[in-house]
Design an enzyme around this catalytic site. Structure first.
Site, PDB file in Angstrom:
ATOM      1  N   SER A  30       5.343  -2.918  -1.183  1.00 25.52           N
ATOM      2  CA  SER A  30       4.620  -3.501  -0.041  1.00 25.52           C
ATOM      3  C   SER A  30       5.546  -4.447   0.703  1.00 25.52           C
ATOM      4  CB  SER A  30       3.404  -4.277  -0.570  1.00 25.52           C
ATOM      5  OG  SER A  30       2.918  -5.155   0.420  1.00 25.52           O
ATOM      6  N   TYR A  44       1.311 -10.961  -6.527  1.00 22.88           N
ATOM      7  CA  TYR A  44       1.353  -9.604  -5.941  1.00 22.88           C
ATOM      8  C   TYR A  44       2.721  -9.349  -5.305  1.00 22.88           C
ATOM      9  CZ  TYR A  44       0.116  -5.739  -2.810  1.00 22.88           C
ATOM     10  OH  TYR A  44       0.084  -4.538  -2.141  1.00 22.88           O
ATOM     11  N   LYS A  66       5.650  -6.564  -6.237  1.00 24.09           N
ATOM     12  CA  LYS A  66       6.097  -5.537  -5.284  1.00 24.09           C
ATOM     13  C   LYS A  66       7.605  -5.629  -5.042  1.00 24.09           C
ATOM     14  CE  LYS A  66       2.180  -3.507  -4.821  1.00 24.09           C
ATOM     15  NZ  LYS A  66       1.985  -2.114  -5.230  1.00 24.09           N
ATOM     16  N   GLY A  84      -3.992   5.274 -10.233  1.00 28.96           N
ATOM     17  CA  GLY A  84      -4.975   4.803  -9.245  1.00 28.96           C
ATOM     18  C   GLY A  84      -5.253   5.886  -8.222  1.00 28.96           C
ATOM     19  N   SER A 134      -7.636   7.675  -7.503  1.00 29.04           N
ATOM     20  CA  SER A 134      -8.934   7.813  -6.834  1.00 29.04           C
ATOM     21  C   SER A 134      -9.198   6.622  -5.923  1.00 29.04           C
ATOM     22  CB  SER A 134     -10.057   7.910  -7.871  1.00 29.04           C
ATOM     23  OG  SER A 134     -10.072   6.740  -8.656  1.00 29.04           O
TER      24      SER A 134
HETATM   25  N1  LIG Z   1      -4.094  -0.603   1.750  1.00 27.24           N
HETATM   26  C1  LIG Z   1      -3.032  -1.240   2.229  1.00 27.24           C
HETATM   27  O1  LIG Z   1      -2.982  -1.614   3.411  1.00 27.24           O
HETATM   28  C2  LIG Z   1      -1.826  -1.522   1.335  1.00 27.24           C
HETATM   29  C3  LIG Z   1      -0.781  -2.288   1.853  1.00 27.24           C
HETATM   30  C4  LIG Z   1       0.346  -2.511   1.090  1.00 27.24           C
HETATM   31  C5  LIG Z   1       0.444  -1.941  -0.179  1.00 27.24           C
HETATM   32  N2  LIG Z   1      -0.593  -1.215  -0.668  1.00 27.24           N
HETATM   33  C6  LIG Z   1      -0.430  -0.631  -2.005  1.00 27.24           C
HETATM   34  O2  LIG Z   1      -0.962   0.684  -2.033  1.00 27.24           O
HETATM   35  C7  LIG Z   1      -1.475   0.974  -3.339  1.00 27.24           C
HETATM   36  C8  LIG Z   1      -2.916   1.458  -3.245  1.00 27.24           C
HETATM   37  O3  LIG Z   1      -3.686   0.447  -2.641  1.00 27.24           O
HETATM   38  P1  LIG Z   1      -5.168   0.700  -2.089  1.00 27.24           P
HETATM   39  O4  LIG Z   1      -5.260  -0.028  -0.811  1.00 27.24           O
HETATM   40  O5  LIG Z   1      -5.486   2.153  -2.124  1.00 27.24           O
HETATM   41  O6  LIG Z   1      -6.009  -0.127  -3.170  1.00 27.24           O
HETATM   42  P2  LIG Z   1      -7.257   0.283  -4.089  1.00 27.24           P
HETATM   43  O7  LIG Z   1      -7.765  -1.012  -4.632  1.00 27.24           O
HETATM   44  O8  LIG Z   1      -8.188   1.161  -3.338  1.00 27.24           O
HETATM   45  O9  LIG Z   1      -6.591   1.123  -5.249  1.00 27.24           O
HETATM   46  C9  LIG Z   1      -5.919   0.516  -6.350  1.00 27.24           C
HETATM   47  C10 LIG Z   1      -6.080   1.427  -7.546  1.00 27.24           C
HETATM   48  O10 LIG Z   1      -5.416   0.832  -8.677  1.00 27.24           O
HETATM   49  C11 LIG Z   1      -6.223   1.069  -9.833  1.00 27.24           C
HETATM   50  N3  LIG Z   1      -5.976   0.067 -10.889  1.00 27.24           N
HETATM   51  C12 LIG Z   1      -6.129  -1.272 -10.810  1.00 27.24           C
HETATM   52  N4  LIG Z   1      -5.869  -1.825 -12.001  1.00 27.24           N
HETATM   53  C13 LIG Z   1      -5.549  -0.827 -12.852  1.00 27.24           C
HETATM   54  C14 LIG Z   1      -5.152  -0.762 -14.219  1.00 27.24           C
HETATM   55  N5  LIG Z   1      -5.084  -1.848 -15.009  1.00 27.24           N
HETATM   56  N6  LIG Z   1      -4.885   0.453 -14.764  1.00 27.24           N
HETATM   57  C15 LIG Z   1      -4.991   1.539 -14.024  1.00 27.24           C
HETATM   58  N7  LIG Z   1      -5.313   1.563 -12.713  1.00 27.24           N
HETATM   59  C16 LIG Z   1      -5.600   0.375 -12.149  1.00 27.24           C
HETATM   60  C17 LIG Z   1      -7.659   0.959  -9.319  1.00 27.24           C
HETATM   61  O11 LIG Z   1      -8.547   1.626 -10.202  1.00 27.24           O
HETATM   62  C18 LIG Z   1      -7.546   1.646  -7.949  1.00 27.24           C
HETATM   63  O12 LIG Z   1      -7.761   3.045  -8.077  1.00 27.24           O
HETATM   64  C19 LIG Z   1      -1.307  -0.322  -4.146  1.00 27.24           C
HETATM   65  O13 LIG Z   1      -0.104  -0.259  -4.869  1.00 27.24           O
HETATM   66  C20 LIG Z   1      -1.202  -1.389  -3.077  1.00 27.24           C
HETATM   67  O14 LIG Z   1      -0.481  -2.512  -3.530  1.00 27.24           O
HETATM   68  C21 LIG Z   1      -1.731  -0.993   0.048  1.00 27.24           C
END
Ligand SMILES: NC(=O)c1ccc[n+]([C@@H]2O[C@H](COP(=O)([O-])OP(=O)(O)OC[C@H]3O[C@@H](n4cnc5c(N)ncnc54)[C@H](O)[C@@H]3O)[C@@H](O)[C@H]2O)c1
Length: 252
Positions: free
Chosen positions: A144, A157, A161, A12, A14
């Protein structure tokens, strides 16, 4: 950080936060493979940004839930950049879905587990043997606070995690005598990525819950990713490191 010339795979890579990890690893001297899921345009754009920093990069299309696709993706990275030294399990699905356990579709539960948890199992399974052969590896699993504190309407979810933390500790034990460390980062909320999809009034309520009273900047997270990926973190393994602006503190 001593990391120059290593090959990193960011799942992921990007996405909102994944892009920042990919660029931060490149700035630290890594060549980076960026996985994309449904289409590769965003991953290819990140590849261009990495190349502009003077490092090599490729975009790889992989559904993490599919072991054969992960295996083929890891082989493609090895053929193009070299074997994977650093694995960042960042991709996730169902991040902002809010449905109680009673109302959740079983299909959503299955899909979240197959991407977020089985996906990390698949990448570790495919990358770890090469790391062990070379006697060096870094695995970083993005968890998370939903996994450590629970999340209202986030049963699947949160379960994935929490599961990642058990997987992290097990991979740490299995890699310990082979030069491989594995750690989880337990995230609070970060501006960008999925947090942007949350309604503004909920964002405000969540931020008030943080001791630091703000969402994190993705760079504040990537700094920890780069540290855990580096030689300098060599004596840290099996940890779940919270980077959350004090989300688990008693705030009022
Ligand atoms: N943004 C936040 O505040 C936050 C908080 C807690 C945890 N997280 C964790 O951080 C990480 C990134 O989150 P984000 O906010 O950048 O989300 P995002 O939705 O921008 O990115 C998620 C990525 O996962 C990829 N993805 C989804 N399903 C897929 C699959 N089947 N195969 C391959 N790739 C797949 C998507 O293409 C995307 O690039 C995640 O693990 C999320 O749980 C984020």
């Amino acid at each position: 950080m001593s990391i120059k010339g290593k090959v990193a795979l960011v799942t992921g890579g990007s996405g909102g936060l994944g892009r920042v990890h990919s660029l931060s690893l490149a700035k630290a001297g890594c060549d980076v493979a960026v996985t994309g899921h449904s289409h590769l345009e965003k991953a290819e754009a990140v590849v261009k940004e990495i190349e502009a920093l003077g490092r090599k990069a490729i975009a790889v299309k992989v559904d993490l839930a599919n072991l054969d696709e992960v295996q083929a993706g890891v082989q493609k990275v090895a053929a193009s950049l070299g074997p994977v030294d650093i694995l960042v399990n960042n991709a996730a699905f169902g991040i902002v879905r809010a449905v109680t356990i009673v109302k959740m579709d079983k299909a959503d539960w299955d899909r979240d587990l197959s991407v977020n948890l089985t996906g990390a199992f698949n990448t570790i399974k495919c990358c770890m043997p090469g790391m062990a052969e070379r006697g060096w590896g870094r695995i970083i699993n993005i968890s998370s606070i939903a996994g450590t504190m629970g999340g209202m309407g986030q049963g699947s979810y949160a379960a994935t995690k929490a599961g990642l933390i058990g997987l992290t500790k097990t991979a740490a034990l299995e890699g310990a005598r082979k030069g491989i460390t594995c750690n989880a980062i337990v995230l609070g909320v970060f501006a960008g990525g999925s947090f942007n999809e949350v309604a503004p009034e909920f964002q405000e309520r969540i931020i008030k819950r943080m001791a630091l009273r703000r969402a994190g900047d993705p760079q504040e997270l990537s700094n920890v990713v780069v540290f855990l990926a580096s030689e300098e973190s060599s004596y840290i393994t099996g940890e779940a490191i919270e980077v959350s602006g004090g989300a688990s503190l008693f705030t009022f």
